[in-house]
Design a protein around this motif. Sequence first.
Motif, PDB file in Angstrom:
ATOM      1  N   GLY A  29      50.221  71.276  12.959  1.00  0.00           N
ATOM      2  CA  GLY A  29      49.783  70.073  12.257  1.00  0.00           C
ATOM      3  C   GLY A  29      50.939  69.196  11.821  1.00  0.00           C
ATOM      4  O   GLY A  29      50.884  67.970  11.936  1.00  0.00           O
ATOM      5  N   VAL A  30      52.009  69.813  11.336  1.00  0.00           N
ATOM      6  CA  VAL A  30      53.191  69.051  10.933  1.00  0.00           C
ATOM      7  C   VAL A  30      53.831  68.380  12.146  1.00  0.00           C
ATOM      8  O   VAL A  30      54.266  67.223  12.089  1.00  0.00           O
ATOM      9  CB  VAL A  30      54.200  69.969  10.216  1.00  0.00           C
ATOM     10  N   ALA A  31      53.888  69.114  13.279  1.00  0.00           N
ATOM     11  CA  ALA A  31      54.432  68.521  14.499  1.00  0.00           C
ATOM     12  C   ALA A  31      53.599  67.321  14.938  1.00  0.00           C
ATOM     13  O   ALA A  31      54.141  66.292  15.366  1.00  0.00           O
ATOM     14  CB  ALA A  31      54.479  69.578  15.609  1.00  0.00           C
ATOM     15  N   ALA A  32      52.266  67.445  14.833  1.00  0.00           N
ATOM     16  CA  ALA A  32      51.395  66.312  15.174  1.00  0.00           C
ATOM     17  C   ALA A  32      51.612  65.148  14.215  1.00  0.00           C
ATOM     18  O   ALA A  32      51.614  63.977  14.623  1.00  0.00           O
ATOM     19  CB  ALA A  32      49.940  66.769  15.148  1.00  0.00           C
ATOM     20  N   LEU A  33      51.791  65.453  12.936  1.00  0.00           N
ATOM     21  CA  LEU A  33      52.034  64.398  11.945  1.00  0.00           C
ATOM     22  C   LEU A  33      53.339  63.667  12.238  1.00  0.00           C
ATOM     23  O   LEU A  33      53.423  62.436  12.128  1.00  0.00           O
ATOM     24  CB  LEU A  33      52.076  65.025  10.552  1.00  0.00           C
ATOM     25  N   MET A  34      54.362  64.413  12.624  1.00  0.00           N
ATOM     26  CA  MET A  34      55.639  63.799  12.981  1.00  0.00           C
ATOM     27  C   MET A  34      55.507  62.939  14.226  1.00  0.00           C
ATOM     28  O   MET A  34      56.084  61.851  14.319  1.00  0.00           O
ATOM     29  CB  MET A  34      56.690  64.893  13.212  1.00  0.00           C
ATOM     30  N   SER A  35      54.758  63.441  15.218  1.00  0.00           N
ATOM     31  CA  SER A  35      54.652  62.742  16.496  1.00  0.00           C
ATOM     32  C   SER A  35      53.762  61.508  16.401  1.00  0.00           C
ATOM     33  O   SER A  35      54.106  60.444  16.931  1.00  0.00           O
ATOM     34  CB  SER A  35      54.110  63.705  17.557  1.00  0.00           C
ATOM     35  N   LEU A  36      52.616  61.633  15.732  1.00  0.00           N
ATOM     36  CA  LEU A  36      51.652  60.530  15.689  1.00  0.00           C
ATOM     37  C   LEU A  36      52.031  59.468  14.672  1.00  0.00           C
ATOM     38  O   LEU A  36      51.997  58.271  14.960  1.00  0.00           O
ATOM     39  CB  LEU A  36      50.259  61.081  15.366  1.00  0.00           C
ATOM     40  N   ALA A  37      52.384  59.912  13.462  1.00  0.00           N
ATOM     41  CA  ALA A  37      52.633  58.970  12.372  1.00  0.00           C
ATOM     42  C   ALA A  37      54.105  58.704  12.107  1.00  0.00           C
ATOM     43  O   ALA A  37      54.430  57.890  11.237  1.00  0.00           O
ATOM     44  CB  ALA A  37      51.967  59.482  11.090  1.00  0.00           C
ATOM     45  N   ARG A  38      54.990  59.411  12.836  1.00  0.00           N
ATOM     46  CA  ARG A  38      56.440  59.252  12.638  1.00  0.00           C
ATOM     47  C   ARG A  38      56.829  59.440  11.173  1.00  0.00           C
ATOM     48  O   ARG A  38      57.609  58.668  10.601  1.00  0.00           O
ATOM     49  CB  ARG A  38      56.920  57.889  13.141  1.00  0.00           C
ATOM     50  N   VAL A  39      56.249  60.459  10.527  1.00  0.00           N
ATOM     51  CA  VAL A  39      56.514  60.735   9.122  1.00  0.00           C
ATOM     52  C   VAL A  39      57.772  61.583   9.004  1.00  0.00           C
ATOM     53  O   VAL A  39      57.958  62.526   9.760  1.00  0.00           O
ATOM     54  CB  VAL A  39      55.314  61.474   8.485  1.00  0.00           C
ATOM     55  N   ALA A  90      43.850  63.176  12.508  1.00  0.00           N
ATOM     56  CA  ALA A  90      44.023  63.893  13.780  1.00  0.00           C
ATOM     57  C   ALA A  90      44.986  65.063  13.617  1.00  0.00           C
ATOM     58  O   ALA A  90      44.780  66.142  14.203  1.00  0.00           O
ATOM     59  CB  ALA A  90      44.539  62.930  14.851  1.00  0.00           C
ATOM     60  N   ALA A  91      46.032  64.874  12.804  1.00  0.00           N
ATOM     61  CA  ALA A  91      46.969  65.977  12.539  1.00  0.00           C
ATOM     62  C   ALA A  91      46.259  67.136  11.853  1.00  0.00           C
ATOM     63  O   ALA A  91      46.503  68.309  12.158  1.00  0.00           O
ATOM     64  CB  ALA A  91      48.134  65.483  11.691  1.00  0.00           C
ATOM     65  N   GLY A 116      60.515  62.777   2.508  1.00  0.00           N
ATOM     66  CA  GLY A 116      59.631  63.170   1.421  1.00  0.00           C
ATOM     67  C   GLY A 116      58.167  63.131   1.800  1.00  0.00           C
ATOM     68  O   GLY A 116      57.376  64.000   1.396  1.00  0.00           O
ATOM     69  N   ARG A 117      57.760  62.138   2.599  1.00  0.00           N
ATOM     70  CA  ARG A 117      56.363  62.057   3.005  1.00  0.00           C
ATOM     71  C   ARG A 117      55.982  63.217   3.914  1.00  0.00           C
ATOM     72  O   ARG A 117      54.842  63.690   3.872  1.00  0.00           O
ATOM     73  CB  ARG A 117      56.095  60.726   3.699  1.00  0.00           C
ATOM     74  N   LEU A 118      56.941  63.691   4.724  1.00  0.00           N
ATOM     75  CA  LEU A 118      56.660  64.846   5.566  1.00  0.00           C
ATOM     76  C   LEU A 118      56.481  66.096   4.711  1.00  0.00           C
ATOM     77  O   LEU A 118      55.590  66.924   4.976  1.00  0.00           O
ATOM     78  CB  LEU A 118      57.790  65.059   6.573  1.00  0.00           C
ATOM     79  N   ALA A 119      57.325  66.249   3.680  1.00  0.00           N
ATOM     80  CA  ALA A 119      57.176  67.392   2.774  1.00  0.00           C
ATOM     81  C   ALA A 119      55.816  67.366   2.081  1.00  0.00           C
ATOM     82  O   ALA A 119      55.148  68.400   1.941  1.00  0.00           O
ATOM     83  CB  ALA A 119      58.300  67.387   1.742  1.00  0.00           C
ATOM     84  N   LEU A 120      55.373  66.167   1.668  1.00  0.00           N
ATOM     85  CA  LEU A 120      54.044  66.046   1.071  1.00  0.00           C
ATOM     86  C   LEU A 120      52.953  66.358   2.084  1.00  0.00           C
ATOM     87  O   LEU A 120      51.906  66.930   1.737  1.00  0.00           O
ATOM     88  CB  LEU A 120      53.848  64.633   0.515  1.00  0.00           C
ATOM     89  N   GLY A 121      53.205  66.001   3.353  1.00  0.00           N
ATOM     90  CA  GLY A 121      52.247  66.313   4.404  1.00  0.00           C
ATOM     91  C   GLY A 121      52.092  67.804   4.604  1.00  0.00           C
ATOM     92  O   GLY A 121      50.974  68.311   4.812  1.00  0.00           O
ATOM     93  N   VAL A 122      53.206  68.553   4.547  1.00  0.00           N
ATOM     94  CA  VAL A 122      53.141  70.014   4.643  1.00  0.00           C
ATOM     95  C   VAL A 122      52.315  70.576   3.496  1.00  0.00           C
ATOM     96  O   VAL A 122      51.433  71.445   3.681  1.00  0.00           O
ATOM     97  CB  VAL A 122      54.561  70.618   4.630  1.00  0.00           C
ATOM     98  N   GLY A 123      52.586  70.083   2.286  1.00  0.00           N
ATOM     99  CA  GLY A 123      51.820  70.536   1.128  1.00  0.00           C
ATOM    100  C   GLY A 123      50.338  70.217   1.263  1.00  0.00           C
ATOM    101  O   GLY A 123      49.476  71.030   0.893  1.00  0.00           O
ATOM    102  N   ALA A 124      50.026  69.026   1.805  1.00  0.00           N
ATOM    103  CA  ALA A 124      48.626  68.637   1.973  1.00  0.00           C
ATOM    104  C   ALA A 124      47.923  69.540   2.977  1.00  0.00           C
ATOM    105  O   ALA A 124      46.767  69.944   2.768  1.00  0.00           O
ATOM    106  CB  ALA A 124      48.548  67.177   2.423  1.00  0.00           C
TER     107      ALA A 124
END
Length: 471
Positions: free
Chosen positions: A113-123, A176-177, A126-134
Amino acid sequence: MAVEAPAAVPVKIRHSAAESGIWSLLPFIIFALVCIFIPRFASETQLMLLIYIGISALLAIGLNLLMGYAGQISLGHAAFFGIGAYTSAILTVRPIAAEVIPGFSTGVGVIAGVAALMSLARVTGGRLALGVGALVLVGWIAALAKPHFLVVLLIYGVGMALFGIALKIKWWKSGAAGIICALSAAVCDRFLLGVLAKGGASPWTAMLAGIIVTSLIAYLIGGQVLRLKGHYLAMATLGFGVIVEIIFRQWTAVTGGSSDGMFGIPSIAWLDGSPRFVRHIFASLAGGQVDLQKQYYYLVWFFVFIALVLAVNIVRSRVGRAFRAVHSSEIAAESLGVDTQRYKTQVFVLSAAMASVAGSLHAHNAGVGYVNPGDFGFAVSVQLVVMVVVGGMASVWGALFGASAIQILKNWMLNLDKADVRVMGLTLKGLDPIVFGAVLIIVMVLLPQGFVRGITDMAAAAWRAARGKAK
């Protein structure tokens, strides 16, 4: 009036192109023929050494693409080597216990999911760290509810979409992530339960799983650490390698720890299940019965051959030119429209995938079938860097030469350790770091481009000088 070109010119151009293609294929043909007929003349000890050289060559070829062509140093490459080896060992020998599978599957899902978030949203950041927590939070909520799988998908999708809205990310990308996270966790859970029910997976399945897991981790790590440069990047990759080695040593319930390791790993007897005529062909090529060790030798060098072909074609392609542009100057490459971060991440993942294949081959080695955390420590990463430097930076064939030279040197030093030789009261045992450091210094001083590129450059210079005198 326009003058037409002579008809013979296109023919001559096509003829030259054909000759160029033949000459470019010649090294691969010679390499394949040599590899095929070596078992006729090699002893068991020599074949074992050649197997280890092939595994090291796979590692060096991948690392050379990363360091030599893209200019990104990695001091933790042995971690990917170890992830591939332990994935193969765990899935074939000691499948993960039932009580560990849910948490492990959730972890794999979060990574995807984190890889998808990085690829799709270019996060990033800090926002990526929050994404992992989410993702972890949404997964915890879904686990508490224990609803139908479609409802789980809805929880992940809606939860991550709300997260995207809160952080001003396109909601459908973050949603999607979340769905990818849920699907990956479910697939991993089903796969591990199936492997557990069967008592183990086949080596081929384990190797493929190792490539997938390693590539996901490499994408996750590379997308962040490759934003660093110079010694900061070296320290980040070193830290990653140390963390992975500690996990191998401390996660005794899964890896066996540093005291026992994992043993009894099955080899890959690929020829035994082949048609009879195929077995006869290899028996005639090898000059006799193709035992398990010879089968494994052919398997390892088949992967090396594929890696060489792949690496050479990448280097000669548009992607290879982008790698060299990134190596020369990232600022200049970006000014020309090259997405440097994307290319750096791509080569990092490709290099890690090659290391994973090498790790699986190391784990399933014929007659050995044993892995230990010490096989994937910092010293191994240093040896890989020495292989690349000795053979030649930005030289695919140089990586093969460097792997052969360092593996032969390691074998000689191992025999020296067993002999317990003393010189002037000094015991010549455990001097690997000193020897490899000395080799690295000597090569960097005398042949900064490595043996292969250094010698070819000197030969080309001598040839140009001779032609100049002849004129």
